[in-house]
Design a protein around this motif. Structure first.
Motif, PDB file in Angstrom:
ATOM      1  N   PHE A 202      40.432  42.569  38.739  1.00 20.18           N
ATOM      2  CA  PHE A 202      39.156  42.682  38.053  1.00 20.18           C
ATOM      3  C   PHE A 202      38.471  41.324  38.078  1.00 20.18           C
ATOM      4  CE2 PHE A 202      42.096  45.751  36.434  1.00 20.18           C
ATOM      5  CZ  PHE A 202      41.354  46.896  36.196  1.00 20.18           C
ATOM      6  N   GLY A 203      37.156  41.349  37.970  1.00 20.49           N
ATOM      7  CA  GLY A 203      36.398  40.112  37.896  1.00 20.49           C
ATOM      8  C   GLY A 203      35.476  40.122  36.688  1.00 20.49           C
TER       9      GLY A 203
ATOM     10  N   ASP B 133      44.179  35.220  36.282  1.00 21.92           N
ATOM     11  CA  ASP B 133      44.549  34.553  37.530  1.00 21.92           C
ATOM     12  C   ASP B 133      43.639  33.371  37.844  1.00 21.92           C
ATOM     13  OD1 ASP B 133      46.755  36.119  38.057  1.00 21.92           O
ATOM     14  OD2 ASP B 133      45.709  37.498  39.399  1.00 21.92           O
ATOM     15  N   GLY B 134      42.724  33.042  36.916  1.00 18.17           N
ATOM     16  CA  GLY B 134      41.809  31.924  37.125  1.00 18.17           C
ATOM     17  C   GLY B 134      40.560  32.336  37.861  1.00 18.17           C
TER      18      GLY B 134
ATOM     19  N   ARG C   2      44.229  40.324  36.596  1.00 15.93           N
ATOM     20  CA  ARG C   2      45.129  41.260  37.295  1.00 15.93           C
ATOM     21  C   ARG C   2      45.898  42.093  36.277  1.00 15.93           C
ATOM     22  NH1 ARG C   2      50.178  40.171  37.920  1.00 15.93           N
ATOM     23  NH2 ARG C   2      49.782  37.939  37.627  1.00 15.93           N
ATOM     24  N   CYS C   3      46.058  43.388  36.606  1.00 11.03           N
ATOM     25  CA  CYS C   3      46.852  44.285  35.761  1.00 11.03           C
ATOM     26  C   CYS C   3      48.313  44.197  36.201  1.00 11.03           C
ATOM     27  CB  CYS C   3      46.356  45.721  35.882  1.00 11.03           C
ATOM     28  SG  CYS C   3      47.365  46.901  34.946  1.00 11.03           S
ATOM     29  N   PRO C   4      49.233  43.794  35.314  1.00 11.73           N
ATOM     30  CA  PRO C   4      50.635  43.690  35.701  1.00 11.73           C
ATOM     31  C   PRO C   4      51.292  45.050  35.940  1.00 11.73           C
ATOM     32  CG  PRO C   4      50.389  43.182  33.366  1.00 11.73           C
ATOM     33  CD  PRO C   4      49.007  43.351  33.927  1.00 11.73           C
TER      34      PRO C   4
END
Length: 197
Positions: free
Chosen positions: A186-187, A172-173, A178-180
């Protein structure tokens, strides 16, 4: 929940099997191995002396887990995968004697909770496989695998991040992933992935 052991399995009397664990045909579990609750050991799999498995592990057909490996809860070891233990394998010593147990020191593979080791992969002695990571089928793990990493190839290299669902995460930049499947986020901090609250 009872323990199920197939008639053709070879389970040493000194091994400990947790409630609900199943050991299938031609599997071998050596002395002093400890298996947690609800584990599944597939056909022809091998669990070495003193190996320790947490709860709900799945060791698939013909996988080989050599001592002194330690696996956390919910670990998956795919068909034909090998967790090795000899850093300097030789059949004989330098003076030509058959090498015996006292002639070398085993180094086990440590696998953290929720990790998956793909079919036909090989993990070299002393490597550490992080939580929720995935070792792709056929990979050769020569160094430690971080939490949530998907590694593949020979030698295994980082490919992308995965979440507890096993699905590759979406970038996501700004070091956010992100988990779909679950929409958990998460970072990445200092090159490592961490779940965000």
């Amino acid at each position: 929940m009872t323990v199920t052991v197939a008639e053709t399995a070879d389970v040493d009397a000194r091994a400990r099997l947790g409630r609900g664990t199943a050991v299938w045909h031609l599997a071998q579990i050596r002395e002093h191995a400890v298996l947690g609750r609800e584990c599944v050991v597939g056909r022809g799999a091998y669990i070495g002396t003193g190996v320790w498995l947490g709860d709900r592990c799945k060791i698939q057909n013909h996988a080989l887990v050599y001592e002194p490996a330690r696996l956390g809860d919910g670990v998956f070891v795919g068909p034909g995968a090998i967790l090795t233990n000899d850093r300097y394998p030789r059949a004989i010593t330098a003076d030509g004697r058959l090498k015996r147990a006292d002639d070398w020191e085993p180094a086990g593979v440590n696998v953290d909770d929720g990790a998956s080791i793909g079919a036909g992969s090989v993990c070299l002695p002393g490597t550490h496989i992080g939580r929720w990571s995935v070792v792709a089928a056929g990979a050769v793990v020569t160094r430690d695998v971080p939490d949530y990493a998907l590694v593949m190839g020979n030698p295994a290299r980082f490919h992308t991040w995965v979440g507890p669902d096993g699905v590759p995460l979406v970038d996501d930049g700004n070091d956010r992933w992100r988990c779909p499947a679950s929409e958990r986020t998460f970072g990445v901090e200092q090159g490592l992935l961490r779940a965000l609250t």
